[in-house]
Design a protein around this motif. Structure first.
Motif, mmCIF file in Angstrom:
data_model
loop_
_atom_site.group_PDB
_atom_site.id
_atom_site.type_symbol
_atom_site.label_atom_id
_atom_site.label_comp_id
_atom_site.label_asym_id
_atom_site.label_seq_id
_atom_site.Cartn_x
_atom_site.Cartn_y
_atom_site.Cartn_z
ATOM 1 N N GLY A 153 33.977 43.665 39.738
ATOM 2 C CA GLY A 153 32.385 43.200 40.326
ATOM 3 C C GLY A 153 31.717 42.428 40.717
ATOM 4 O O GLY A 153 32.146 41.849 40.990
ATOM 5 N N SER A 154 30.726 42.402 40.753
ATOM 6 C CA SER A 154 29.987 41.782 42.033
ATOM 7 C C SER A 154 29.010 41.351 41.397
ATOM 8 O O SER A 154 27.734 41.174 41.307
ATOM 9 N N ARG A 155 29.852 40.327 40.156
ATOM 10 C CA ARG A 155 28.935 39.501 39.055
ATOM 11 C C ARG A 155 29.482 38.083 39.865
ATOM 12 O O ARG A 155 30.232 37.736 39.333
ATOM 13 N N TRP A 156 28.395 37.932 40.532
ATOM 14 C CA TRP A 156 28.794 36.424 41.900
ATOM 15 C C TRP A 156 29.150 35.741 41.304
ATOM 16 O O TRP A 156 29.451 34.226 41.269
ATOM 17 N N SER A 157 28.062 35.835 39.781
ATOM 18 C CA SER A 157 27.947 33.905 38.780
ATOM 19 C C SER A 157 29.388 33.691 38.450
ATOM 20 O O SER A 157 29.590 32.869 38.173
ATOM 21 N N ILE A 158 29.682 35.401 37.694
ATOM 22 C CA ILE A 158 30.907 35.501 36.951
ATOM 23 C C ILE A 158 31.666 34.362 37.607
ATOM 24 O O ILE A 158 32.257 33.416 37.282
ATOM 25 N N ILE A 159 32.039 35.161 38.692
ATOM 26 C CA ILE A 159 33.528 34.854 39.577
ATOM 27 C C ILE A 159 32.852 33.269 40.131
ATOM 28 O O ILE A 159 33.714 32.290 39.571
ATOM 29 N N ALA A 160 31.845 32.763 40.306
ATOM 30 C CA ALA A 160 31.528 31.659 40.398
ATOM 31 C C ALA A 160 32.134 30.650 39.752
ATOM 32 O O ALA A 160 32.178 29.246 39.610
ATOM 33 N N ALA A 161 31.600 30.423 38.368
ATOM 34 C CA ALA A 161 31.552 30.393 36.937
ATOM 35 C C ALA A 161 33.613 29.779 37.202
ATOM 36 O O ALA A 161 34.101 28.488 35.918
ATOM 37 N N GLN A 162 34.476 30.874 37.882
ATOM 38 C CA GLN A 162 35.668 30.298 37.376
ATOM 39 C C GLN A 162 35.892 29.397 38.938
ATOM 40 O O GLN A 162 37.595 29.037 38.902
ATOM 41 N N LEU A 163 35.363 29.354 40.133
ATOM 42 C CA LEU A 163 35.780 28.375 41.440
ATOM 43 C C LEU A 163 34.524 27.323 40.972
ATOM 44 O O LEU A 163 34.071 27.083 42.003
ATOM 45 N N PRO A 164 35.287 25.869 40.575
ATOM 46 C CA PRO A 164 34.059 25.108 40.822
ATOM 47 C C PRO A 164 33.940 24.307 41.757
ATOM 48 O O PRO A 164 35.208 24.178 42.624
ATOM 49 N N GLY A 165 32.586 24.101 41.782
ATOM 50 C CA GLY A 165 32.769 23.939 42.760
ATOM 51 C C GLY A 165 31.595 24.641 43.954
ATOM 52 O O GLY A 165 30.528 24.486 45.385
ATOM 53 N N ARG A 166 31.848 25.892 43.576
ATOM 54 C CA ARG A 166 31.231 27.259 44.703
ATOM 55 C C ARG A 166 30.647 27.643 43.634
ATOM 56 O O ARG A 166 30.005 28.099 42.767
ATOM 57 N N THR A 167 29.132 28.274 45.076
ATOM 58 C CA THR A 167 28.175 28.755 44.360
ATOM 59 C C THR A 167 27.995 30.303 44.487
ATOM 60 O O THR A 167 29.141 30.745 45.433
ATOM 61 N N ASP A 168 27.423 30.709 43.726
ATOM 62 C CA ASP A 168 27.165 32.739 43.944
ATOM 63 C C ASP A 168 27.272 32.725 44.639
ATOM 64 O O ASP A 168 28.019 33.894 45.580
ATOM 65 N N ASN A 169 25.898 32.418 45.759
ATOM 66 C CA ASN A 169 25.785 32.736 46.456
ATOM 67 C C ASN A 169 27.028 32.614 48.216
ATOM 68 O O ASN A 169 27.242 33.288 49.117
ATOM 69 N N ASP A 170 27.718 31.202 48.082
ATOM 70 C CA ASP A 170 28.892 30.821 48.866
ATOM 71 C C ASP A 170 30.122 32.442 48.580
ATOM 72 O O ASP A 170 30.080 32.642 50.218
#
Length: 281
Positions: A87-104
């Motif tokens: 789901g919309s756990r952006w921080s977790i998703i962001a953790a899988q994408l180096p250099g990307r922020t959750d906000n992005d």
DNA sequence: AAGCCATCCAACCGCTGCCTC
DNA sequence: TGAGGCAGCGGTTGGATGGCT
């Protein structure tokens, strides 16, 4: 009771950051770290900003190694697959994408990926204006099945069940975001950790659950150079996330490497031939 | 050329959880 | 043990921008 606000709204500047403010903040953090806590940082750094605002500016823009610009195909896949799973756990998703922020990622999802998904679910819906994005055909690849939302943070959502063009039902939340399937593999969240449910033991090849990876944003600390360290750990590795996604999506031929999550989506919904190569890049 | 409208994205807001006292 | 302080997170907002009519 009432909590004291983190800053006096009358005394703080709001709105876009000037280059001078950016420089001040960056130089201060590079020199002293956050200097104790974010609340006191603006004062120490000579900024008339709320501590929260400073934190956000640093994390989303000034921090080293922030990646801006278009998302790659692989990033699209990862975002979509993880959104489908957790789901919309952006921080977790962001953790899988180096250099990307959750906000992005959140913005990217809300402005592009989500629309692509929803666009095909309601043919009568007006199509968005042609985008600059070079891949337009990946909207079908991560349609989840109806399911309860992820446990953890409270979400006030009402759901609407709709169907895709090929008759596949799924649910949308009031936020417009897609609900997350997890009927078979319940994901439990406790504190800042996510664990696999008891019915889903760790799937490491050696059967061990000791391998840990996949840092989560929560509990991050920053070193003097602004790099994150000591982040809260997911209680499953990238490989385990991968395996979980495969089981949930029904993917049998997902591939991964040591650094990247990568999934093939074609088998996510058995019998849905249209999805055989939904990305069609 | 001007006005309207859709889109993008930085920043804000408010809630939640953790930690300390 | 509960209240308060703080950081982090996710949803929302609004200004800027660009395309269309």
């Amino acid at each position: 009771m009432g909590r004291t606000p983190c800053c006096e709204k009358a005394n703080v500047k709001r709105g876009p950051w000037s280059p001078e403010e950016d420089t001040k903040l960056k130089e201060f953090i590079e020199k002293y770290g956050i200097g104790g806590n974010w609340i006191s940082l603006p004062h120490k750094a000579g900024l008339k900003r709320c501590g929260k605002s400073c934190r956000l500016r640093w994390l989303n823009y000034l921090r080293p190694n922030i990646k801006h610009g278009e998302f790659s195909e692989e990033e699209d896949r990862i975002i979509c697959s993880l959104f489908t799973t957790i789901g919309s756990r952006w921080s977790i998703i962001a953790a899988q994408l180096p250099g990307r922020t959750d906000n992005d990622i959140k913005n990217y999802w809300n402005t592009k990926l989500k629309k692509k998904l929803l666009g095909i679910t309601n043919p009568s819906q007006r199509k968005p204006r042609q985008q600059k994005q070079h891949h337009q055909n990946h909207q079908q690849y991560c349609l989840p099945s109806p399911s309860p939302p992820l446990q953890g943070r409270s979400h006030t959502t009402t759901t609407t069940t709709t169907t895709t063009t090929d008759g596949f039902p799924f649910t949308t939340a009031t936020s417009g975001l897609l609900e997350v399937p997890y009927d078979q593999h319940q994901i439990k969240e406790s504190s800042a950790m996510i664990t696999l449910g008891s019915d889903q033991t760790c799937s490491s090849s050696d059967g061990s659950c000791s391998t840990k990876a996949g840092y989560v944003g929560g509990g991050d600390h920053m070193d003097i150079d602004g790099y994150l360290y000591g982040a809260t750990e997911l209680e499953y590795s990238s490989e385990e996330i991968h395996q979980l996604l495969i089981s949930i999506l029904g993917c049998s031929n997902g591939g991964t490497n040591s650094n990247n999550l990568y999934l093939d989506y074609p088998t996510a919904n058995a019998g849905r031939e249209e999805l055989e190569d939904p990305l069609n890049y």
